[in-house]
Scaffold this motif. Structure first.
Motif, mmCIF file in Angstrom:
data_model
loop_
_atom_site.group_PDB
_atom_site.id
_atom_site.type_symbol
_atom_site.label_atom_id
_atom_site.label_comp_id
_atom_site.label_asym_id
_atom_site.label_seq_id
_atom_site.Cartn_x
_atom_site.Cartn_y
_atom_site.Cartn_z
ATOM 1 N N GLU A 168 -3.925 3.792 8.981
ATOM 2 C CA GLU A 168 -4.442 2.832 8.002
ATOM 3 C C GLU A 168 -4.851 1.526 8.678
ATOM 4 N N THR A 169 -4.757 1.466 9.980
ATOM 5 C CA THR A 169 -5.134 0.337 10.847
ATOM 6 C C THR A 169 -4.177 -0.853 10.771
ATOM 7 N N PHE A 170 -2.923 -0.597 10.402
ATOM 8 C CA PHE A 170 -1.930 -1.667 10.381
ATOM 9 C C PHE A 170 -1.152 -1.674 11.687
ATOM 10 N N SER A 171 -0.520 -2.801 11.974
ATOM 11 C CA SER A 171 0.254 -2.934 13.210
ATOM 12 C C SER A 171 1.716 -2.537 13.042
ATOM 13 N N SER A 172 2.142 -2.305 11.787
ATOM 14 C CA SER A 172 3.525 -1.904 11.534
ATOM 15 C C SER A 172 3.657 -1.381 10.104
ATOM 16 N N ALA A 173 4.795 -0.731 9.847
ATOM 17 C CA ALA A 173 5.096 -0.286 8.486
ATOM 18 C C ALA A 173 5.259 -1.496 7.567
ATOM 19 N N GLU A 174 5.826 -2.564 8.104
ATOM 20 C CA GLU A 174 6.014 -3.778 7.300
ATOM 21 C C GLU A 174 4.668 -4.359 6.869
ATOM 22 N N GLN A 175 3.686 -4.375 7.761
ATOM 23 C CA GLN A 175 2.364 -4.877 7.389
ATOM 24 C C GLN A 175 1.738 -3.973 6.321
ATOM 25 N N PHE A 176 1.897 -2.664 6.442
ATOM 26 C CA PHE A 176 1.422 -1.729 5.413
ATOM 27 C C PHE A 176 2.010 -2.128 4.058
ATOM 28 N N ARG A 177 3.339 -2.330 4.026
ATOM 29 C CA ARG A 177 4.007 -2.686 2.768
ATOM 30 C C ARG A 177 3.501 -4.027 2.231
ATOM 31 N N GLU A 178 3.406 -5.037 3.090
ATOM 32 C CA GLU A 178 2.959 -6.367 2.648
ATOM 33 C C GLU A 178 1.563 -6.308 2.025
ATOM 34 N N VAL A 179 0.644 -5.614 2.670
ATOM 35 C CA VAL A 179 -0.729 -5.539 2.161
ATOM 36 C C VAL A 179 -0.773 -4.783 0.833
ATOM 37 N N HIS A 180 -0.035 -3.692 0.738
ATOM 38 C CA HIS A 180 -0.062 -2.926 -0.504
ATOM 39 C C HIS A 180 0.619 -3.680 -1.646
ATOM 40 N N ILE A 181 1.649 -4.443 -1.367
ATOM 41 C CA ILE A 181 2.266 -5.281 -2.406
ATOM 42 C C ILE A 181 1.253 -6.321 -2.895
ATOM 43 N N ARG A 182 0.522 -6.910 -1.968
ATOM 44 C CA ARG A 182 -0.486 -7.924 -2.323
ATOM 45 C C ARG A 182 -1.644 -7.297 -3.111
ATOM 46 N N CYS A 183 -2.066 -6.093 -2.740
ATOM 47 C CA CYS A 183 -3.215 -5.445 -3.390
ATOM 48 C C CYS A 183 -2.859 -4.770 -4.716
ATOM 49 N N LEU A 184 -1.577 -4.493 -4.908
ATOM 50 C CA LEU A 184 -1.142 -3.790 -6.123
ATOM 51 C C LEU A 184 -0.041 -4.586 -6.837
ATOM 52 N N PRO A 185 -0.331 -5.845 -7.201
ATOM 53 C CA PRO A 185 0.716 -6.709 -7.768
ATOM 54 C C PRO A 185 1.244 -6.219 -9.120
ATOM 55 N N HIS A 186 0.504 -5.363 -9.791
ATOM 56 C CA HIS A 186 0.902 -4.858 -11.105
ATOM 57 C C HIS A 186 1.932 -3.726 -11.009
ATOM 58 N N LEU A 187 2.216 -3.255 -9.796
ATOM 59 C CA LEU A 187 3.159 -2.157 -9.611
ATOM 60 C C LEU A 187 4.468 -2.654 -9.007
ATOM 61 N N ASP A 188 5.555 -1.984 -9.350
ATOM 62 C CA ASP A 188 6.862 -2.257 -8.760
ATOM 63 C C ASP A 188 7.010 -1.349 -7.537
ATOM 64 N N LEU A 189 6.590 -1.848 -6.384
ATOM 65 C CA LEU A 189 6.592 -1.034 -5.167
ATOM 66 C C LEU A 189 7.962 -1.096 -4.489
ATOM 67 N N HIS A 190 8.889 -0.330 -4.998
ATOM 68 C CA HIS A 190 10.245 -0.245 -4.453
ATOM 69 C C HIS A 190 10.288 0.847 -3.379
ATOM 70 N N ASP A 191 11.391 0.933 -2.651
ATOM 71 C CA ASP A 191 11.505 1.866 -1.534
ATOM 72 C C ASP A 191 11.229 3.321 -1.915
ATOM 73 N N GLY A 192 11.560 3.723 -3.135
ATOM 74 C CA GLY A 192 11.359 5.107 -3.550
ATOM 75 C C GLY A 192 9.981 5.400 -4.138
ATOM 76 N N PHE A 193 9.160 4.360 -4.300
ATOM 77 C CA PHE A 193 7.817 4.542 -4.879
ATOM 78 C C PHE A 193 7.012 5.469 -3.979
ATOM 79 N N GLU A 194 6.290 6.427 -4.581
ATOM 80 C CA GLU A 194 5.563 7.418 -3.793
ATOM 81 C C GLU A 194 4.063 7.129 -3.724
#
Length: 131
Positions: free
Chosen positions: A90-116
């Motif tokens: 996905e062109t990210f430098s880490s799993a944490e960056q993946f999570r940060e970007v997806h949280i920012r892009c999908l603010p309407h969702l509760d992106l918890h650890d178990g979210f698929e």
């Protein structure tokens, strides 16, 4: 003969084709979506529900064909455990960056650890002919 599918990578606006350019350059080899959205089409240029072996024409946000990819793998992952091949593809430098970007892009969702998420792993087959 199977009908080719269509996909559009979304950017910040209709002029942002950075994700398509990353696919063409060979940097982006994975895309991720929520399970619900992955299986749902999104208009004329997004069929959804891509399967292994599908040949997919990629369009930019202005509807122009840019390249063709082949689906290699479809996988369900959890938001709290992003595999390295996914965040790198996905062109990210880490799993944490993946999570940060997806949280920012999908603010309407509760992106918890178990979210698929569903990940589509692909290879570039061809560039679209120039207009």
């Amino acid at each position: 003969m199977t009908k080719r599918k269509k996909l559009t990578f979304h950017g910040v606006d209709e002029n942002d084709d950075s994700l398509v350019r990353d696919v063409i350059a060979g940097r982006k080899t994975v895309t991720a979506d929520t399970v619900e959205d992955y299986h749902r089409g999104y208009g004329e240029l997004g069929d959804g529900g891509y399967l292994v072996g599908d040949i997919i024409d990629v369009h930019d946000l202005k509807g122009r064909p840019r390249c063709t990819i082949r689906a290699l793998e479809v996988r369900v992952i959890r938001f709290g455990d992003i595999p390295e091949d996914v965040w790198r593809g996905e062109t990210f430098s880490s799993a944490e960056q993946f999570r940060e970007v997806h949280i920012r892009c999908l603010p309407h969702l509760d992106l918890h650890d178990g979210f698929e998420f569903v990940t589509l792993h692909f290879e570039l087959l061809a560039l679209a002919p120039s207009p």
